[in-house]
Design an enzyme around this catalytic site. Structure first.
Site, PDB file in Angstrom:
ATOM      1  N   LYS A  60       6.428  -4.938  -4.027  1.00 58.41           N
ATOM      2  CA  LYS A  60       7.686  -4.229  -4.247  1.00 58.41           C
ATOM      3  C   LYS A  60       8.308  -3.853  -2.903  1.00 58.41           C
ATOM      4  O   LYS A  60       9.473  -4.105  -2.653  1.00 58.41           O
ATOM      5  CB  LYS A  60       7.421  -2.982  -5.100  1.00 58.41           C
ATOM      6  CG  LYS A  60       8.654  -2.166  -5.373  1.00 58.41           C
ATOM      7  CD  LYS A  60       8.342  -1.011  -6.308  1.00 58.41           C
ATOM      8  CE  LYS A  60       9.561  -0.083  -6.382  1.00 58.41           C
ATOM      9  NZ  LYS A  60       9.347   1.056  -7.259  1.00 58.41           N
ATOM     10  N   GLU A  66      -2.171  -4.695   3.190  1.00 56.34           N
ATOM     11  CA  GLU A  66      -3.118  -5.666   2.633  1.00 56.34           C
ATOM     12  C   GLU A  66      -2.399  -6.969   2.273  1.00 56.34           C
ATOM     13  O   GLU A  66      -2.859  -8.067   2.572  1.00 56.34           O
ATOM     14  CB  GLU A  66      -3.778  -5.105   1.367  1.00 56.34           C
ATOM     15  CG  GLU A  66      -4.713  -3.927   1.598  1.00 56.34           C
ATOM     16  CD  GLU A  66      -4.020  -2.588   1.442  1.00 56.34           C
ATOM     17  OE1 GLU A  66      -2.790  -2.505   1.679  1.00 56.34           O
ATOM     18  OE2 GLU A  66      -4.717  -1.613   1.100  1.00 56.34           O
ATOM     19  N   GLY A  88       5.749   0.293  -9.475  1.00 58.12           N
ATOM     20  CA  GLY A  88       4.775  -0.774  -9.211  1.00 58.12           C
ATOM     21  C   GLY A  88       3.822  -1.003 -10.371  1.00 58.12           C
ATOM     22  O   GLY A  88       3.588  -2.134 -10.803  1.00 58.12           O
ATOM     23  N   ARG A  89       3.294   0.080 -10.924  1.00 57.92           N
ATOM     24  CA  ARG A  89       2.290  -0.066 -11.996  1.00 57.92           C
ATOM     25  C   ARG A  89       2.927  -0.349 -13.355  1.00 57.92           C
ATOM     26  O   ARG A  89       2.229  -0.466 -14.358  1.00 57.92           O
ATOM     27  CB  ARG A  89       1.392   1.172 -12.035  1.00 57.92           C
ATOM     28  CG  ARG A  89       2.140   2.486 -12.114  1.00 57.92           C
ATOM     29  CD  ARG A  89       1.221   3.665 -11.810  1.00 57.92           C
ATOM     30  NE  ARG A  89       1.952   4.930 -11.720  1.00 57.92           N
ATOM     31  CZ  ARG A  89       2.536   5.376 -10.630  1.00 57.92           C
ATOM     32  NH1 ARG A  89       2.492   4.676  -9.519  1.00 57.92           N
ATOM     33  NH2 ARG A  89       3.172   6.542 -10.619  1.00 57.92           N
ATOM     34  N   GLU A  92      -2.803   6.656 -11.476  1.00 62.05           N
ATOM     35  CA  GLU A  92      -1.781   6.794 -10.439  1.00 62.05           C
ATOM     36  C   GLU A  92      -0.563   7.533 -10.997  1.00 62.05           C
ATOM     37  O   GLU A  92       0.196   8.141 -10.255  1.00 62.05           O
ATOM     38  CB  GLU A  92      -1.373   5.410  -9.894  1.00 62.05           C
ATOM     39  CG  GLU A  92      -0.725   5.479  -8.521  1.00 62.05           C
ATOM     40  CD  GLU A  92      -0.569   4.117  -7.855  1.00 62.05           C
ATOM     41  OE1 GLU A  92      -1.186   3.893  -6.804  1.00 62.05           O
ATOM     42  OE2 GLU A  92       0.172   3.284  -8.388  1.00 62.05           O
ATOM     43  N   HIS A 105     -24.847  -2.210 -23.552  1.00 65.08           N
ATOM     44  CA  HIS A 105     -26.159  -2.378 -22.924  1.00 65.08           C
ATOM     45  C   HIS A 105     -26.182  -1.781 -21.522  1.00 65.08           C
ATOM     46  O   HIS A 105     -27.049  -2.117 -20.716  1.00 65.08           O
ATOM     47  CB  HIS A 105     -26.514  -3.865 -22.893  1.00 65.08           C
ATOM     48  CG  HIS A 105     -26.628  -4.439 -24.272  1.00 65.08           C
ATOM     49  ND1 HIS A 105     -27.793  -4.387 -25.006  1.00 65.08           N
ATOM     50  CD2 HIS A 105     -25.704  -4.999 -25.084  1.00 65.08           C
ATOM     51  CE1 HIS A 105     -27.585  -4.933 -26.199  1.00 65.08           C
ATOM     52  NE2 HIS A 105     -26.321  -5.305 -26.269  1.00 65.08           N
ATOM     53  N   LYS A 108      -3.259   5.894   3.930  1.00 63.49           N
ATOM     54  CA  LYS A 108      -2.650   4.747   4.627  1.00 63.49           C
ATOM     55  C   LYS A 108      -2.348   5.112   6.076  1.00 63.49           C
ATOM     56  O   LYS A 108      -2.594   4.326   7.000  1.00 63.49           O
ATOM     57  CB  LYS A 108      -1.340   4.349   3.938  1.00 63.49           C
ATOM     58  CG  LYS A 108      -1.484   3.782   2.544  1.00 63.49           C
ATOM     59  CD  LYS A 108      -0.118   3.363   2.006  1.00 63.49           C
ATOM     60  CE  LYS A 108      -0.165   3.029   0.531  1.00 63.49           C
ATOM     61  NZ  LYS A 108       1.134   2.770  -0.060  1.00 63.49           N
TER      62      LYS A 108
HETATM   63  O1  F6P Z   1      -0.358   2.360  -2.570  1.00 64.93           O
HETATM   64  C1  F6P Z   1      -0.074   2.413  -3.906  1.00 64.93           C
HETATM   65  C2  F6P Z   1       0.971   1.422  -4.272  1.00 64.93           C
HETATM   66  O2  F6P Z   1       2.208   1.831  -3.777  1.00 64.93           O
HETATM   67  C3  F6P Z   1       1.043   1.191  -5.758  1.00 64.93           C
HETATM   68  O3  F6P Z   1       1.783   2.142  -6.425  1.00 64.93           O
HETATM   69  C4  F6P Z   1       1.600  -0.164  -5.819  1.00 64.93           C
HETATM   70  O4  F6P Z   1       1.415  -0.745  -7.082  1.00 64.93           O
HETATM   71  C5  F6P Z   1       0.823  -0.852  -4.722  1.00 64.93           C
HETATM   72  O5  F6P Z   1       0.685   0.141  -3.738  1.00 64.93           O
HETATM   73  C6  F6P Z   1       1.445  -2.074  -4.145  1.00 64.93           C
HETATM   74  O6  F6P Z   1       2.703  -1.817  -3.603  1.00 64.93           O
HETATM   75  P1  F6P Z   1       3.687  -2.985  -3.236  1.00 64.93           P
HETATM   76  O7  F6P Z   1       4.032  -3.718  -4.465  1.00 64.93           O
HETATM   77  O8  F6P Z   1       4.878  -2.318  -2.614  1.00 64.93           O
HETATM   78  O9  F6P Z   1       2.995  -3.891  -2.239  1.00 64.93           O
END
Ligand code: F6P
Length: 555
Positions: A215, A221, A276-277, A362, A393, A515
């Site tokens: 987003k 990452e 995002g979620r 979240e 199990h 972060k």
């Molecule tokens: O760090 C949390 C977060 O902002 C989530 O809410 C989101 O889904 C994820 O990181 C990834 O964010 P992006 O889509 O901006 O890379």
């Protein structure tokens, strides 16, 4: 609004809990009411998508009075008006000045007109991007979009994390039976190089499309993984012009996608009003559309839309997301349950608990109210789970005989996509799904244990029972539409709980500090910032020095 715990509706619930609720016995409730299952279960039906979902909430520690009081709490906390504000596009995510309009992404039938906080219609833009997604998915699946050597695309790799990973990963796995001749879908989320390295071992650059899903397009990452994937691709494809055929971006940040070098026609946009979620319904779902075909992606949207309409239009007392949300509040705030287990009896739903973990934790893992005050009650539960029967199990022991109350949702489609051995597997699976809530409720009394073992060992075999569960059954196979409805049911349940707890379910400031601190430490590990310049506690300083010392020795 007065503090939640000061509301007459809350006090009435507390009083009801103290006087009756905590002593309720499921066995007595069933014995006293032969119609309890019929009265406390409800079928969600959507004729347009041929979806039926039975929600049985009869095995909960509630009476008519409890449910009435819970609904009164929903009324007193303004759940319906906040819901209407969401559907109206009001900026209910007020800490980020944003509307919350994932519901507009699945408005396939056009059942209402959606506008953002500025009053602008969003429906046209949503349709445009869906059209772009369809063209892309069709072109890849039909072999029209080929790789740089003219070969058909066999694999898509979604690079993203959190909401830009879990939704599409969960849905692609859930809808595996609909893949047909479409490409395989892979997901790289962790910045641990192992994740990317292992996926790259399984794909061929000539036939792979990378989808960089972010987003913000700033998530460290994702950008690290995307850069490494591009470098790997170029070691084989050599000509940077080939990137255009192999890299797609899904983002709200068009400037950053351009800087990354993704061709403008390969950028699929979405909007800041998509959390995002809650984004799998947006361009973030492109890997789904490619993997299973756009028609199935659209069916997923249609199922979710049907649940949106149910949520928007059904009286609170019959409204399934409202009921499930209220039951969660009942256990979390009055019984003190700290966790909630989601237990899908369907291997294809293996990632559902992880997906819901982000969606729920979240969203509602917050201790500050919309008024900026600290809550004096519990908010979001720890959500977790594993597919049945594996969990039986492993951790069910604690749910049956542990000291903690763990309310559970059992979920299953009544038909399997794989009726192997004359459906024997599925029958066993379903039998277990149906038996576990029964066992959790019924328990096993001392007399029964004494009948099978000596008195000194009998207590070990006693189950107290009386443990609450919901059972959700898809009447048929897990179709895209049924899955869409199921996910939207949980999304709206989360909404209801956030509304009752008076929190903003749509920001996530709690993830920011880590972060920032990670950036500090990275500078130190790389020697860009001398050790000691950043302020750390002694433990962190010691650990950073220890790790850095090891890395400097060239290990
Ligand atoms: O760090 C949390 C977060 O902002 C989530 O809410 C989101 O889904 C994820 O990181 C990834 O964010 P992006 O889509 O901006 O890379």
């Amino acid at each position: 609004m007065a503090s939640l715990t000061e509301l007459p509706a809350w006090k009435a619930l507390q009083q009801h809990y103290d006087s009756q609720g905590k002593a309720l016995k499921l066995a007595d409730l069933f014995a006293a009411d032969a119609t309890r299952f019929q009265r406390y279960s409800s079928e969600f039906k959507d004729a347009a998508t041929d979806t039926t979902l039975l929600v049985d909430y009869s095995k909960n520690l509630v009476t008519d009075e409890t449910l009435d009081l819970l609904v009164q709490l929903a009324e007193a906390t303004g759940v319906a008006s906040l819901r209407d504000s969401m559907f109206n596009g009001d900026p209910i995510n007020f800490t980020e000045h944003r509307s919350v309009l994932h519901v507009a992404l699945r408005n396939v039938s056009g059942w209402r007109a959606f506008k953002d906080a500025s009053g602008q219609s969003v429906d046209g833009e949503v349709r445009d991007v869906l059209g772009q997604m369809k063209r892309c998915a069709d072109a890849i699946r039909e072999g029209v979009w080929t790789g740089y050597t003219g070969k058909r695309i066999t694999d898509v790799v979604n690079i993203g994390i959190g909401g830009s990973d879990l939704g599409p990963a969960m849905v692609c796995q859930a809808l595996t039976p609909y893949q047909g001749t479409g490409p395989n879908a892979h997901f790289v989320s962790n910045v641990d190089g192992t994740h990317l390295a292992e996926v790259l071992k399984r794909v061929n650059p000539e036939t792979t499309v990378f989808i960089v899903a972010s987003k913000t397009f700033t998530t460290i990452e994702t950008i690290r993984n995307a850069n490494s994937a591009k470098a790997w691709f170029l070691t084989q494809a050599s000509d940077p012009a080939h990137v255009a055929k192999h890299f797609i971006a899904l983002s709200t940040n068009l400037k950053a996608t351009g800087e990354f070098g993704i061709a403008p026609e390969n950028v699929f946009r979405f909007w800041d009003w998509v959390g995002g979620r809650y984004s799998l319904w947006s361009a973030i779902g492109l890997s789904i559309a490619i993997h299973v075909g756009f028609e199935h992606f659209e069916a997923l949207l249609r199922g979710a839309e049907a649940m949106d309409r149910h949520f928007a239009e059904t009286p609170l007392r019959e409204n399934l997301p409202v009921l499930l949300g209220l039951l969660g509040v009942w256990y979390g705030d009055f019984f003190g349950a700290a966790t909630h287990a989601v237990l899908p009896y369907d291997q294809y739903l293996g990632r559902l608990p992880a997906y819901l973990q982000q969606a729920d934790m979240e969203s509602n893992g917050k201790y500050v109210t919309r008024n900026g005050e600290r809550v004096n009650y519990a908010t979001g539960p720890v959500l977790w789970g594993e597919p049945g029967t594996n969990g039986q199990h492993a951790f069910y022991q604690l749910i049956h005989q542990g000291t903690r109350l763990v309310p559970c949702d059992f979920i299953a489609p009544l038909r399997t996509h794989n009726p192997i051995a004359n459906n024997a597997h599925h029958e066993i699976l379903l039998a277990n799904l149906l038996a576990q809530p029964e066992a959790l409720m019924r328990g096993k009394p001392l007399e029964a244990a004494l009948a099978e073992t000596p008195a000194d060992l009998a207590p070990h075999r006693v189950f107290e029972g009386n443990r609450p569960t919901n059972t959700l059954l898809v009447r048929g196979a897990l179709t895209p539409a049924a899955l869409g409805a199921l996910i939207a049911l949980y999304e709206h349940k989360i909404f209801v709980q956030g509304a009752i707890w008076q929190i903003n379910s749509y920001d996530q400031w709690g993830v920011e500090l880590g972060k920032v601190l990670a950036k500090n430490v990275l500078g130190e590990l790389r020697g860009e910032v001398p050790l000691g310049e950043r302020e750390h506690d002694a433990s962190t300083a010691g650990l950073v020095a220890y790790a850095k010392g090891f890395l400097e020795q060239g290990h």
